[in-house]
Write an enzyme that holds these catalytic residues in place. Structure first.
Site, PDB file in Angstrom:
ATOM      1  N   HIS A  20     -21.706  60.093  43.162  1.00 18.26           N
ATOM      2  CA  HIS A  20     -20.796  60.652  42.156  1.00 18.26           C
ATOM      3  C   HIS A  20     -19.388  60.646  42.746  1.00 18.26           C
ATOM      4  CE1 HIS A  20     -24.095  61.996  39.516  1.00 18.26           C
ATOM      5  NE2 HIS A  20     -24.755  62.153  40.653  1.00 18.26           N
ATOM      6  N   HIS A 189     -33.668  59.852  42.426  1.00 19.02           N
ATOM      7  CA  HIS A 189     -33.998  61.054  43.214  1.00 19.02           C
ATOM      8  C   HIS A 189     -35.359  61.693  42.887  1.00 19.02           C
ATOM      9  CE1 HIS A 189     -32.374  63.035  39.650  1.00 19.02           C
ATOM     10  NE2 HIS A 189     -31.103  62.912  39.994  1.00 19.02           N
ATOM     11  N   ASP A 262     -27.311  60.413  46.350  1.00 18.16           N
ATOM     12  CA  ASP A 262     -26.930  61.332  45.273  1.00 18.16           C
ATOM     13  C   ASP A 262     -25.750  62.199  45.720  1.00 18.16           C
ATOM     14  OD1 ASP A 262     -26.812  62.623  42.866  1.00 18.16           O
ATOM     15  OD2 ASP A 262     -28.618  63.835  43.170  1.00 18.16           O
ATOM     16  N   HIS A 266     -18.775  68.996  45.316  1.00 17.95           N
ATOM     17  CA  HIS A 266     -18.263  70.133  44.548  1.00 17.95           C
ATOM     18  C   HIS A 266     -17.296  70.894  45.450  1.00 17.95           C
ATOM     19  CE1 HIS A 266     -20.957  69.551  41.172  1.00 17.95           C
ATOM     20  NE2 HIS A 266     -21.997  69.503  41.989  1.00 17.95           N
TER      21      HIS A 266
HETATM   22  C1  NCD Z   1     -25.334  65.822  40.332  1.00 20.96           C
HETATM   23  C2  NCD Z   1     -23.853  66.072  40.070  1.00 20.96           C
HETATM   24  O1  NCD Z   1     -23.323  67.051  40.604  1.00 20.96           O
HETATM   25  O2  NCD Z   1     -23.209  65.252  39.409  1.00 20.96           O
HETATM   26  N1  NCD Z   1     -25.922  67.019  40.840  1.00 20.96           N
HETATM   27  C3  NCD Z   1     -27.097  67.136  41.496  1.00 20.96           C
HETATM   28  O3  NCD Z   1     -27.533  68.242  41.786  1.00 20.96           O
HETATM   29  N2  NCD Z   1     -27.784  66.072  41.867  1.00 20.96           N
HETATM   30  C4  NCD Z   1     -25.983  65.324  39.078  1.00 20.96           C
HETATM   31  C5  NCD Z   1     -27.321  64.646  39.257  1.00 20.96           C
HETATM   32  O4  NCD Z   1     -27.518  63.801  40.142  1.00 20.96           O
HETATM   33  O5  NCD Z   1     -28.220  64.884  38.448  1.00 20.96           O
HETATM   34 ZN    ZN Z   2     -29.622  63.288  38.641  1.00 21.21          ZN
HETATM   35 ZN    ZN Z   3     -26.808  62.088  40.706  1.00 18.97          ZN
END
Ligand code: NCD
Ligand code: ZN
Ligand code: ZN
Length: 386
Positions: A20, A189, A262, A266
């Site tokens: 992300h 995941h 993944d 944040h």
């Molecule tokens: C991901 C995000 O923050 O975009 N968060 C997570 O806990 N994995 C979203 C996701 O991968 O589903």
């Molecule tokens: Zn996801």
């Molecule tokens: Zn994700």
């Protein structure tokens, strides 16, 4: 210029197919510049980025914007398009337009609201375009707003649990729909015994199903949540030791094709909230290779070629990308790993804008020590080359 490689593994450039990057829209968490620097530090010469940006990557112009912003960055970026407009689960995106603009796959990741009928239709379309659908695999009605894995620790902490069935029900459904539509399905995941078993069975039956796991799901259990550690709050949640063992077994025997981080940055103030309010996700780009070597290679679960397959060649095959061993004679995307280099994870030194890792202070043995992206040395001796 001499690059030291004595006692090191020279690998084809690693690709993290689940990242992300948060741009456009959430640049305070991460942007394409900081995310690709984190990738280069972590030994990844390429990343595929998820569409849960703002605006959502649901049309060709957002894809083009991401590709344009990624020009000249220290890691290549392959955008993934959204399955439905605004990821709202109501209306199909212009999937051909997304592909035309450079999307390498389609996903509902981060905003999973796909009902079975909508998933069936997008899979039919994706099959026609010959691109994979990447499913986040979560049934929201089963997950029910849970905050961690449903088990003894959730009961002890008094936190609402997410049952393994919330993931497994969706894995089952999506495998069934992939069979019905002939679509290439990639399960993002996965984290439970039952998911690994269903992927194994799907492969035995010859279906076009592939699967990935994140490093946190083969290194941590629900116990990491104790003390209400929000850096251990992630979706899908950290599971039980039995699940961790099933994942390691799946990685060893090749049922799980891919290790992808993944990487979900944040900001500090967001993770600094009470457990129930903190967002899900943890960063992973700068610790993935170290975790793979420490927990899978040095323990004899994976050979180095098997690790490279999960981190490079398999994700490239799934996304139809050049590189790895598939592209002899292509431009140099190379990752050099020192398997014996031992160091403690220091979030303060990371390139990512966000520091939400549960691995701070953990000693890892086996680190990327050089990254060449498109023939350019972008990282050497764990320093970015400006
Ligand atoms: C991901 C995000 O923050 O975009 N968060 C997570 O806990 N994995 C979203 C996701 O991968 O589903
Ligand atoms: Zn996801
Ligand atoms: Zn994700």
């Amino acid at each position: 210029k001499v690059i030291e490689a004595t006692g090191r593994y020279v690998c084809p450039g690693l690709l993290d197919m689940h990242v992300h990057l948060r741009e456009p829209g959430y640049e305070y968490k991460e942007d394409i510049a900081s995310g690709t620097r984190a990738a280069a530090m972590g030994g990844f010469t390429a990343v595929a980025c998820m569409p849960n940006t703002n605006p959502v990557a649901d049309n060709g112009s957002v894809i083009s914007y991401i590709l344009q912003r990624a020009q000249g960055m220290p890691s290549k970026v392959y955008p993934i398009g959204a399955l439905t407009k605004g990821s709202a689960g109501k209306e199909l995106t212009e999937m051909a337009d997304l592909k035309e603009s450079g999307a390498v796959a389609f996903s509902d990741d981060g905003q999973p609201v796909m009902d079975a009928g909508m998933m069936y239709r997008v899979m039919q379309y994706a099959a026609m375009l010959d691109l994979p659908v990447i499913s986040h695999c979560e049934d929201l009605s089963l997950a029910g707003g849970g905050l961690m894995h449903e088990g003894p620790i959730s009961a002890m902490l008094g936190l609402k649990g997410i049952p393994a069935a919330a993931e497994e029900a969706m894995v089952a459904r999506d495998i069934l729909l992939a069979e019905a539509t002939g679509c290439k399905l990639h399960l993002a995941h996965i984290s439970t015994v039952g998911s690994v078993r269903m992927v194994r069975q799907a492969k035995e039956r010859g279906l076009k199903v592939t699967a990935e796991v994140g490093p946190h799901h083969f290194t941590l259990t629900e116990e990491a949540v104790q003390g209400f550690n929000t850096n251990a709050k992630v979706n899908p949640p950290l599971r039980s030791m039995k699940d961790v063992e099933a994942i390691k077994e799946g990685l060893k025997d090749g049922v799980i094709d891919v290790i992808a981080t993944d990487h979900a940055p944040h900001a500090f103030h967001e993770k600094d909230a009470e457990f129930q309010y903190a967002p899900n996700g943890l960063i992973g780009l700068e610790t993935a290779v170290g975790l793979v070597f420490t927990e899978l290679v040095h323990t004899g679960i994976l050979s180095v070629p098997q690790a490279v397959a999960r981190l490079c060649t398999n994700p490239r095959k799934i996304l139809g990308l050049p590189g790895g061993f598939l592209d002899i004679g292509g431009v140099a995307d190379i990752t050099i790993i020192d398997p014996e280099l031992s160091d403690v994870v220091d979030p303060g030194k990371m390139q990512s804008k966000s520091k939400n890792t549960p691995f701070g202070g953990r000693r890892l043995t086996g680190w990327p020590v050089a990254t060449l992206c498109g023939g350019v040395l972008v990282m050497e001796n764990r320093q970015l080359q400006e």
